[in-house]
Design an enzyme around this catalytic site. Sequence first.
Site, PDB file in Angstrom:
ATOM      1  CB  CYS A 169      79.589  -9.050 -28.332  1.00 58.76           C
ATOM      2  SG  CYS A 169      78.058  -9.032 -29.809  1.00 58.76           S
ATOM      3  CG  HIS A 309      82.611  -4.008 -28.456  1.00 52.70           C
ATOM      4  ND1 HIS A 309      82.977  -5.365 -28.404  1.00 52.70           N
ATOM      5  CD2 HIS A 309      81.313  -3.848 -28.919  1.00 52.70           C
ATOM      6  CE1 HIS A 309      81.674  -6.041 -29.165  1.00 52.70           C
ATOM      7  NE2 HIS A 309      80.781  -4.926 -29.005  1.00 52.70           N
ATOM      8  CD  GLU A 320      84.606   0.539 -27.324  1.00 56.70           C
ATOM      9  OE1 GLU A 320      85.436   0.054 -26.892  1.00 56.70           O
ATOM     10  OE2 GLU A 320      84.009   0.463 -28.405  1.00 56.70           O
ATOM     11  CE  LYS A 341      84.093  -6.644 -32.113  1.00 56.82           C
ATOM     12  NZ  LYS A 341      84.842  -6.348 -30.989  1.00 56.82           N
ATOM     13  CG  HIS A 346      80.799  -8.231 -33.832  1.00 58.98           C
ATOM     14  ND1 HIS A 346      81.577  -8.933 -32.832  1.00 58.98           N
ATOM     15  CD2 HIS A 346      80.123  -7.584 -33.316  1.00 58.98           C
ATOM     16  CE1 HIS A 346      80.931  -8.660 -31.478  1.00 58.98           C
ATOM     17  NE2 HIS A 346      79.952  -8.093 -31.922  1.00 58.98           N
ATOM     18  CG  PHE A 407      72.679  -7.638 -28.499  1.00 61.13           C
ATOM     19  CD1 PHE A 407      73.241  -6.532 -28.820  1.00 61.13           C
ATOM     20  CD2 PHE A 407      72.094  -8.406 -29.579  1.00 61.13           C
ATOM     21  CE1 PHE A 407      72.960  -6.006 -30.049  1.00 61.13           C
ATOM     22  CE2 PHE A 407      72.053  -7.767 -30.940  1.00 61.13           C
ATOM     23  CZ  PHE A 407      72.497  -6.712 -31.141  1.00 61.13           C
TER      24      PHE A 407
END
Length: 419
Positions: A169, A309, A320, A341, A346, A407
């Site tokens: 991502c 994010h 975050e 988002k 996403h 990830f």
Amino acid sequence: MKRVVVTGMGAITPLGNDPASFWEQLKAGASGAGPITHFNSAAFRTHFACEVKNFDPTGALDRNEIKRTDLFTQYALASASQAIKDSGLDFSKMDPFDTGVIWGSGQGGMATFEEQVREYATGPTTPTGELQPRFSPFFVPKLIANMASGMISIKYGLMGINYTTVSACSTSNTAFMDALNYIRLGKAKVIISGGSEAPVTEASIGGFNAMKALSTRNDDPTGASRPFDASRDGFVMGEGAGALVLEEYEHARARGAHIYAELGGAAMTADAYHMTSTHPEGAGARRAMEDALKDAEVNKEQVDYLNAHATSTPVGDLSEINAITRLFGQAPKGLIISATKSMTGHLLGAAGAIEAIASILSIRDGVIPPTINTKEVDPAIPRSLNILLGEAIDHPVKVAMSNTFGFGGHNGIVVFKKI
């Protein structure tokens, strides 16, 4: 080193198929979520996603290009076409080796992979019962993630630096960082950069369902993506693409280009912690944000807008927030945070691309888009943080930061500055 500016933008998103439409829907607080139409999702735990609507590839691709490309490459070509047109570049007047393409995709041609394997698994067998290998000659070219950057270069005759980044991502921000540094070092005058993803497929939805990463709020798709909310239950899958024309500042000035903003800095770190979970204290993310600010030569007090994010997952959002508070403090004066988002879903490897466009347009227009759907902020999040909920606001933005985390522990941050 040379300065790098944004002179063109293109977008294919769940909220609109050009930057202007996308931006208007963001400012309006619209949701791109709805029932999945790409396949029959009845057997899956999640029945909704943020799909691109009314996409017509014939506007940017000819018949052969459509036949030979996966949807993620079609999104890439369409957004790149918009960005190049927007930039006003005339490649016939440039050395083709001065312009490159650094693109990103986290998954590549997932739909193509599923289709071809399904055809093989259900196809004819030999007299002794073995499956006969019947694959399209376009299987591999449609599947591989680097085909988006390759096809953009082929279409426009761009012979400079060309490759594709993959960092889950954080993919698009990785591409932007690399493009920034190559132009800074004089290795290119222009780089078309961005990311594209087409992950609303059976394997993608099924795989993320198996990880319990996706929201299953099937009775309320438009309200499912709710970053920072106490009742968040996972992210909403999105698809699309975003493209930027990144150009060396003096080259842009010399040709009288319209400049949206400067890509002032970027940085990456690794969590070195877990395959899929972010570091609980946000250690890697905090350092990446700090390094990106240093690279952009701005102080943390100068950041007006942070596009978080914030995917709407229980663990990721808090991680975050921990990173943000460790860098900016519990009550940073002047910093406004929002999570787009909540509206787009996403887009995996393409998330950073469209969020960069949102950040750039916030600088241009002095408007910060909201976080929608969040009704009750998680009690673990400091109330002193200024998280914009509900509606967009008019607010001058000179510096905007955009966060992405992927990830594998990849943290990618970009910083845009008003010019």
